[in-house]
Design a protein around this motif. Structure first.
Motif, PDB file in Angstrom:
ATOM      1  N   GLY A  42      -3.065 -10.186  16.589  1.00  0.00           N
ATOM      2  CA  GLY A  42      -2.865  -8.874  17.197  1.00  0.00           C
ATOM      3  C   GLY A  42      -1.655  -8.140  16.676  1.00  0.00           C
ATOM      4  N   GLY A  43      -1.234  -8.471  15.441  1.00  0.00           N
ATOM      5  CA  GLY A  43      -0.040  -7.884  14.838  1.00  0.00           C
ATOM      6  C   GLY A  43      -0.187  -6.420  14.489  1.00  0.00           C
ATOM      7  N   SER A  44       0.733  -5.937  13.688  1.00  0.00           N
ATOM      8  CA  SER A  44       0.794  -4.534  13.308  1.00  0.00           C
ATOM      9  C   SER A  44      -0.255  -4.173  12.260  1.00  0.00           C
ATOM     10  CB  SER A  44       2.188  -4.222  12.756  1.00  0.00           C
ATOM     11  OG  SER A  44       2.205  -2.955  12.148  1.00  0.00           O
ATOM     12  N   LEU A  45      -0.946  -3.096  12.499  1.00  0.00           N
ATOM     13  CA  LEU A  45      -1.935  -2.595  11.545  1.00  0.00           C
ATOM     14  C   LEU A  45      -1.274  -2.247  10.213  1.00  0.00           C
ATOM     15  CD1 LEU A  45      -4.900  -1.789  11.200  1.00  0.00           C
ATOM     16  CD2 LEU A  45      -4.297   0.467  12.084  1.00  0.00           C
ATOM     17  N   HIS A  46      -0.073  -1.739  10.263  1.00  0.00           N
ATOM     18  CA  HIS A  46       0.631  -1.297   9.053  1.00  0.00           C
ATOM     19  C   HIS A  46       0.739  -2.407   8.000  1.00  0.00           C
ATOM     20  CE1 HIS A  46       3.511   0.676   6.446  1.00  0.00           C
ATOM     21  NE2 HIS A  46       4.328  -0.341   6.582  1.00  0.00           N
ATOM     22  N   TRP A  47       1.008  -3.619   8.399  1.00  0.00           N
ATOM     23  CA  TRP A  47       1.185  -4.713   7.442  1.00  0.00           C
ATOM     24  C   TRP A  47      -0.104  -5.468   7.150  1.00  0.00           C
ATOM     25  CZ3 TRP A  47       5.315  -4.353   4.692  1.00  0.00           C
ATOM     26  CH2 TRP A  47       6.441  -3.742   5.232  1.00  0.00           C
ATOM     27  N   SER A  48      -1.162  -5.186   7.866  1.00  0.00           N
ATOM     28  CA  SER A  48      -2.388  -5.977   7.732  1.00  0.00           C
ATOM     29  C   SER A  48      -2.975  -5.946   6.329  1.00  0.00           C
ATOM     30  CB  SER A  48      -3.436  -5.520   8.743  1.00  0.00           C
ATOM     31  OG  SER A  48      -3.822  -4.177   8.491  1.00  0.00           O
ATOM     32  N   PHE A 121      -4.981   4.535   4.655  1.00  0.00           N
ATOM     33  CA  PHE A 121      -5.854   5.041   5.709  1.00  0.00           C
ATOM     34  C   PHE A 121      -6.826   3.942   6.094  1.00  0.00           C
ATOM     35  CE2 PHE A 121      -8.114   6.300   1.851  1.00  0.00           C
ATOM     36  CZ  PHE A 121      -9.423   5.916   2.123  1.00  0.00           C
ATOM     37  N   TYR A 122      -7.383   4.089   7.296  1.00  0.00           N
ATOM     38  CA  TYR A 122      -8.276   3.083   7.866  1.00  0.00           C
ATOM     39  C   TYR A 122      -9.485   3.789   8.452  1.00  0.00           C
ATOM     40  CZ  TYR A 122      -3.840   0.577   7.762  1.00  0.00           C
ATOM     41  OH  TYR A 122      -2.651   0.024   7.369  1.00  0.00           O
ATOM     42  N   ILE A 123     -10.666   3.230   8.217  1.00  0.00           N
ATOM     43  CA  ILE A 123     -11.899   3.710   8.821  1.00  0.00           C
ATOM     44  C   ILE A 123     -12.416   2.547   9.665  1.00  0.00           C
ATOM     45  CG2 ILE A 123     -14.234   4.561   8.406  1.00  0.00           C
ATOM     46  CD1 ILE A 123     -13.191   5.360   5.544  1.00  0.00           C
ATOM     47  N   VAL A 124     -12.703   2.820  10.933  1.00  0.00           N
ATOM     48  CA  VAL A 124     -13.053   1.748  11.844  1.00  0.00           C
ATOM     49  C   VAL A 124     -14.279   2.127  12.658  1.00  0.00           C
ATOM     50  CG1 VAL A 124     -12.207   0.244  13.690  1.00  0.00           C
ATOM     51  CG2 VAL A 124     -10.582   1.218  12.050  1.00  0.00           C
ATOM     52  N   LEU A 131     -13.865  -2.738   9.699  1.00  0.00           N
ATOM     53  CA  LEU A 131     -12.737  -1.897   9.328  1.00  0.00           C
ATOM     54  C   LEU A 131     -12.716  -1.789   7.810  1.00  0.00           C
ATOM     55  CD1 LEU A 131      -9.108  -2.014  10.535  1.00  0.00           C
ATOM     56  CD2 LEU A 131      -9.542  -2.498   8.155  1.00  0.00           C
ATOM     57  N   ILE A 132     -12.439  -0.600   7.311  1.00  0.00           N
ATOM     58  CA  ILE A 132     -12.243  -0.372   5.880  1.00  0.00           C
ATOM     59  C   ILE A 132     -10.847   0.219   5.732  1.00  0.00           C
ATOM     60  CG2 ILE A 132     -12.993   0.889   3.825  1.00  0.00           C
ATOM     61  CD1 ILE A 132     -15.791   1.115   5.142  1.00  0.00           C
ATOM     62  N   SER A 133     -10.076  -0.316   4.803  1.00  0.00           N
ATOM     63  CA  SER A 133      -8.724   0.198   4.601  1.00  0.00           C
ATOM     64  C   SER A 133      -8.432   0.326   3.118  1.00  0.00           C
ATOM     65  CB  SER A 133      -7.708  -0.758   5.229  1.00  0.00           C
ATOM     66  OG  SER A 133      -6.402  -0.362   4.885  1.00  0.00           O
ATOM     67  N   CYS A 135      -5.312   0.740   0.662  1.00  0.00           N
ATOM     68  CA  CYS A 135      -3.852   0.686   0.649  1.00  0.00           C
ATOM     69  C   CYS A 135      -3.325   1.397  -0.592  1.00  0.00           C
ATOM     70  CB  CYS A 135      -3.347  -0.752   0.735  1.00  0.00           C
ATOM     71  SG  CYS A 135      -3.401  -1.676  -0.793  1.00  0.00           S
ATOM     72  N   HIS A 136      -2.055   1.654  -0.592  1.00  0.00           N
ATOM     73  CA  HIS A 136      -1.402   2.413  -1.664  1.00  0.00           C
ATOM     74  C   HIS A 136      -1.381   1.656  -2.995  1.00  0.00           C
ATOM     75  CE1 HIS A 136       1.646  -0.080   0.234  1.00  0.00           C
ATOM     76  NE2 HIS A 136       2.246  -0.103  -0.948  1.00  0.00           N
ATOM     77  N   GLU A 137      -1.857   0.415  -3.003  1.00  0.00           N
ATOM     78  CA  GLU A 137      -1.902  -0.366  -4.242  1.00  0.00           C
ATOM     79  C   GLU A 137      -3.293  -0.361  -4.876  1.00  0.00           C
ATOM     80  OE1 GLU A 137      -0.340  -4.129  -2.944  1.00  0.00           O
ATOM     81  OE2 GLU A 137       1.721  -3.392  -3.027  1.00  0.00           O
ATOM     82  N   ASP A 138      -4.107   0.660  -4.534  1.00  0.00           N
ATOM     83  CA  ASP A 138      -5.457   0.834  -5.090  1.00  0.00           C
ATOM     84  C   ASP A 138      -6.389  -0.326  -4.768  1.00  0.00           C
ATOM     85  OD1 ASP A 138      -4.766   3.296  -6.139  1.00  0.00           O
ATOM     86  OD2 ASP A 138      -4.270   2.486  -8.107  1.00  0.00           O
ATOM     87  N   ILE A 139      -6.252  -0.881  -3.593  1.00  0.00           N
ATOM     88  CA  ILE A 139      -7.156  -1.933  -3.135  1.00  0.00           C
ATOM     89  C   ILE A 139      -7.775  -1.482  -1.828  1.00  0.00           C
ATOM     90  CG2 ILE A 139      -7.344  -4.333  -2.348  1.00  0.00           C
ATOM     91  CD1 ILE A 139      -5.026  -4.993  -4.227  1.00  0.00           C
ATOM     92  N   VAL A 140      -9.089  -1.685  -1.730  1.00  0.00           N
ATOM     93  CA  VAL A 140      -9.799  -1.390  -0.492  1.00  0.00           C
ATOM     94  C   VAL A 140     -10.198  -2.721   0.139  1.00  0.00           C
ATOM     95  CG1 VAL A 140     -11.799  -0.256   0.551  1.00  0.00           C
ATOM     96  CG2 VAL A 140     -10.662   0.787  -1.406  1.00  0.00           C
ATOM     97  N   TYR A 141      -9.963  -2.821   1.441  1.00  0.00           N
ATOM     98  CA  TYR A 141     -10.322  -4.011   2.203  1.00  0.00           C
ATOM     99  C   TYR A 141     -11.503  -3.664   3.102  1.00  0.00           C
ATOM    100  CZ  TYR A 141      -5.811  -5.731   0.693  1.00  0.00           C
ATOM    101  OH  TYR A 141      -4.747  -6.127  -0.074  1.00  0.00           O
ATOM    102  N   PHE A 142     -12.528  -4.503   3.069  1.00  0.00           N
ATOM    103  CA  PHE A 142     -13.694  -4.364   3.927  1.00  0.00           C
ATOM    104  C   PHE A 142     -13.663  -5.561   4.865  1.00  0.00           C
ATOM    105  CE2 PHE A 142     -14.542  -2.309  -0.089  1.00  0.00           C
ATOM    106  CZ  PHE A 142     -15.103  -1.099   0.278  1.00  0.00           C
ATOM    107  N   VAL A 143     -13.395  -5.317   6.127  1.00  0.00           N
ATOM    108  CA  VAL A 143     -13.190  -6.387   7.090  1.00  0.00           C
ATOM    109  C   VAL A 143     -14.329  -6.379   8.099  1.00  0.00           C
ATOM    110  CG1 VAL A 143     -11.595  -7.382   8.764  1.00  0.00           C
ATOM    111  CG2 VAL A 143     -10.695  -6.083   6.815  1.00  0.00           C
ATOM    112  N   GLY A 144     -14.957  -7.524   8.275  1.00  0.00           N
ATOM    113  CA  GLY A 144     -16.089  -7.654   9.187  1.00  0.00           C
ATOM    114  C   GLY A 144     -17.329  -8.058   8.413  1.00  0.00           C
ATOM    115  N   ASP A 145     -18.300  -8.553   9.114  1.00  0.00           N
ATOM    116  CA  ASP A 145     -19.477  -9.117   8.460  1.00  0.00           C
ATOM    117  C   ASP A 145     -20.616  -8.139   8.230  1.00  0.00           C
ATOM    118  OD1 ASP A 145     -18.339 -11.679   8.311  1.00  0.00           O
ATOM    119  OD2 ASP A 145     -18.884 -12.059  10.400  1.00  0.00           O
TER     120      ASP A 145
END
Length: 154
Positions: A42-48, A121-124, A131-133, A135-145
């Motif tokens: 349940g930590g900070s979204l910013h660092w996730s 930015f985050y799309i949820v 969740l899709i995020s 980040c400023h390092e040109d990586i997109v994270y797709f979280v969830g099944d």
């Protein structure tokens, strides 16, 4: 950031039933639900998305988009045409601040294409299924099944 988003919405006359800012009274509860669902402990979204602090029980796929910065044009193909939360990160006094909107994919594509994104930015999913995020390092994270990113790889 918020002023820029609102400028785009107004100048392009986007339909306010398809793209609108969430009431500021709801911001904290929405962000808390997102963090409890997607962030480790349940930590900070910013660092996730910077330190891969997503909940270990969730599937996480990553995609480098440095060569494909307009990957967002594919959103209509990978997420349902319903309202989703979009969180735009801003910095206020060296701390992360989020502007929370609800948008449909077509409007997300328009706004994300027109706004200069200096931060993440985050799309949820409003049902907290994924969740899709980016980040400023040109990586997109797709979280969830439930997200099929195979359409991005075509």
């Amino acid at each position: 950031m918020r002023d820029e988003i609102e400028r785009v919405i107004k100048e392009l006359r986007l339909d306010r039933s398809r793209v609108f800012e969430v009431s500021h009274l709801q911001y904290a509860s929405i962000i808390r639900r997102i963090e409890q669902t997607f962030v480790k402990n349940g930590g900070s979204l910013h660092w996730s998305n910077i330190e891969m602090r997503f909940a270990p029980s969730l599937s996480v796929k990553t995609q480098y988009i440095g060569d494909h910065p307009m990957w967002i044009s594919e959103l209509e193909r990978i997420i349902p045409d319903t309202l989703h939360y979009v969180l735009f990160e801003d910095n206020v006094d060296m701390r992360a601040k989020y502007w929370v909107y609800e948008m449909r994919p077509r409007e997300m594509i328009t706004v994300l294409s027109e706004v200069e994104m200096l931060h993440d930015f985050y799309i949820v999913s409003k049902k907290m299924k994924w969740l899709i995020s980016e980040c400023h390092e040109d990586i997109v994270y797709f979280v969830g099944d439930v997200i099929d990113i195979s359409k991005l790889e075509q």
